[in-house]
Design an enzyme around this catalytic site. Sequence first.
Site, PDB file in Angstrom:
ATOM      1  N   ASN A 109       0.863  -1.187   0.000  1.00  0.00           N
ATOM      2  CA  ASN A 109       0.000   0.000   0.000  1.00  0.00           C
ATOM      3  C   ASN A 109       0.900   1.237   0.000  1.00  0.00           C
ATOM      4  O   ASN A 109       1.533   1.555   1.002  1.00  0.00           O
ATOM      5  CB  ASN A 109      -0.878  -0.039   1.269  1.00  0.00           C
TER       6      ASN A 109
ATOM      7  N   LYS B  90       0.040   4.281  -0.233  1.00  0.00           N
ATOM      8  CA  LYS B  90      -0.624   5.458   0.356  1.00  0.00           C
ATOM      9  C   LYS B  90      -0.424   6.684  -0.566  1.00  0.00           C
ATOM     10  O   LYS B  90      -0.407   6.529  -1.783  1.00  0.00           O
ATOM     11  CB  LYS B  90      -0.107   5.711   1.772  1.00  0.00           C
TER      12      LYS B  90
ATOM     13  N   HIS C 135      -9.132   0.750   5.560  1.00  0.00           N
ATOM     14  CA  HIS C 135      -7.826   0.986   6.182  1.00  0.00           C
ATOM     15  C   HIS C 135      -8.024   1.920   7.378  1.00  0.00           C
ATOM     16  O   HIS C 135      -8.881   2.821   7.349  1.00  0.00           O
ATOM     17  CB  HIS C 135      -6.878   1.615   5.158  1.00  0.00           C
TER      18      HIS C 135
ATOM     19  N   GLU D 181      -6.506   4.417   8.348  1.00  0.00           N
ATOM     20  CA  GLU D 181      -6.401   5.855   8.034  1.00  0.00           C
ATOM     21  C   GLU D 181      -7.715   6.375   7.450  1.00  0.00           C
ATOM     22  O   GLU D 181      -8.086   7.531   7.680  1.00  0.00           O
ATOM     23  CB  GLU D 181      -5.215   6.092   7.085  1.00  0.00           C
TER      24      GLU D 181
ATOM     25  N   GLU E  88      -4.661  -5.324  11.057  1.00  0.00           N
ATOM     26  CA  GLU E  88      -3.652  -4.278  11.191  1.00  0.00           C
ATOM     27  C   GLU E  88      -3.862  -3.536  12.505  1.00  0.00           C
ATOM     28  O   GLU E  88      -4.698  -2.607  12.559  1.00  0.00           O
ATOM     29  CB  GLU E  88      -3.774  -3.281  10.040  1.00  0.00           C
TER      30      GLU E  88
ATOM     31  N   GLY F 112       2.895   2.197  10.766  1.00  0.00           N
ATOM     32  CA  GLY F 112       3.792   3.326  10.544  1.00  0.00           C
ATOM     33  C   GLY F 112       4.521   3.789  11.794  1.00  0.00           C
ATOM     34  O   GLY F 112       5.118   4.862  11.801  1.00  0.00           O
TER      35      GLY F 112
ATOM     36  N   SER G  94       4.006  -2.236  10.346  1.00  0.00           N
ATOM     37  CA  SER G  94       5.466  -2.175  10.439  1.00  0.00           C
ATOM     38  C   SER G  94       6.154  -3.504  10.099  1.00  0.00           C
ATOM     39  O   SER G  94       7.132  -3.883  10.736  1.00  0.00           O
ATOM     40  CB  SER G  94       5.890  -1.681  11.827  1.00  0.00           C
TER      41      SER G  94
HETATM   42  C1  PEP Z   1      -0.438  -0.018   6.298  1.00  0.00           C
HETATM   43  O1  PEP Z   1      -0.574   1.169   6.092  1.00  0.00           O
HETATM   44  O2  PEP Z   1      -1.316  -0.812   5.924  1.00  0.00           O
HETATM   45  C2  PEP Z   1       0.765  -0.457   6.985  1.00  0.00           C
HETATM   46  C3  PEP Z   1       0.791  -1.660   7.450  1.00  0.00           C
HETATM   47  O3  PEP Z   1       1.770   0.479   7.110  1.00  0.00           O
HETATM   48  P1  PEP Z   1       3.242   0.212   7.696  1.00  0.00           P
HETATM   49  O4  PEP Z   1       3.737  -1.081   7.072  1.00  0.00           O
HETATM   50  O5  PEP Z   1       4.032   1.380   7.291  1.00  0.00           O
HETATM   51  O6  PEP Z   1       3.080   0.064   9.185  1.00  0.00           O
END
Ligand code: PEP
Length: 254
Positions: free
Chosen positions: A9, A11, A98, A100, A170, A176, A216
Amino acid sequence: MRKKIVAGNWKMNKTFDEGVQLVKEIIELYTLEVKNQVYVVLAPPFIHLYKLQPLIFGMPMLEMAGQNCSNMPNGAYTGEISASMLKSVGCDYVIIGHSERRLYFNETNDWLAKKIDIALANLMQPIYCVGETLEERNNGKLYQIIEAQLSEALFHLPEEQLRHVVIAYEPVWAIGTGLTATSAQAQEMHAFIRKIIADKYGNDLAENISILYGGSVKPDNARELFEQPDIDGGLIGGAALQARGFVDIVKAMK
Ligand code: PEP
């Protein structure tokens, strides 16, 4: 059978030229090192999709996703992108829910249920994200939250439709932040998700649905996470922006 999937992703990152460069580098490494062993799904920004799709055309396990879609089929919704538009430029997947989107755009489970329906109606596989905040984890509400996210957005679906949904667990506190759920924490939640699905739809569907972990994931922690029996791949954010690291994560899945 559960698909093994690693999805990137991007973003709101990468200009168009940078996106082309990244896809070319991913294709080169993927072809040399992992071709046709793991499904790799790329979710670049919307405006890149049309021009990136031809680059992966004909590569059977390399696919494109939208990062979101509208819950309406078409019409006067300025700034929105519909599921049928995504399908028309070659997307086979769309990320829905997601954290966000939930946090910054107030997307609720009911709202997301409509996006799931419209994605499926357009023959795309939704990658439906669920996850608890740190506060919800610390006050013991995590199972309740995950169960509500699943049941309110997915459990209206008949079995033959739910089979096409991919779930991504997640934990919001791990996205992040550099904090990752331990492989034991992730496995525990993935097993919980599978059990909730089994209770509602039966073991056959639960055993065959892909559940990805996101938060992450990096080349150095991917293998341990992906070795867990209920983790079928990853949804990768930051580490998907660099070809070498992303393909190393894909290799950890194979
Ligand atoms: C995500 O945005 O779905 C995600 C897992 O981000 P990151 O890997 O940067 O934590």
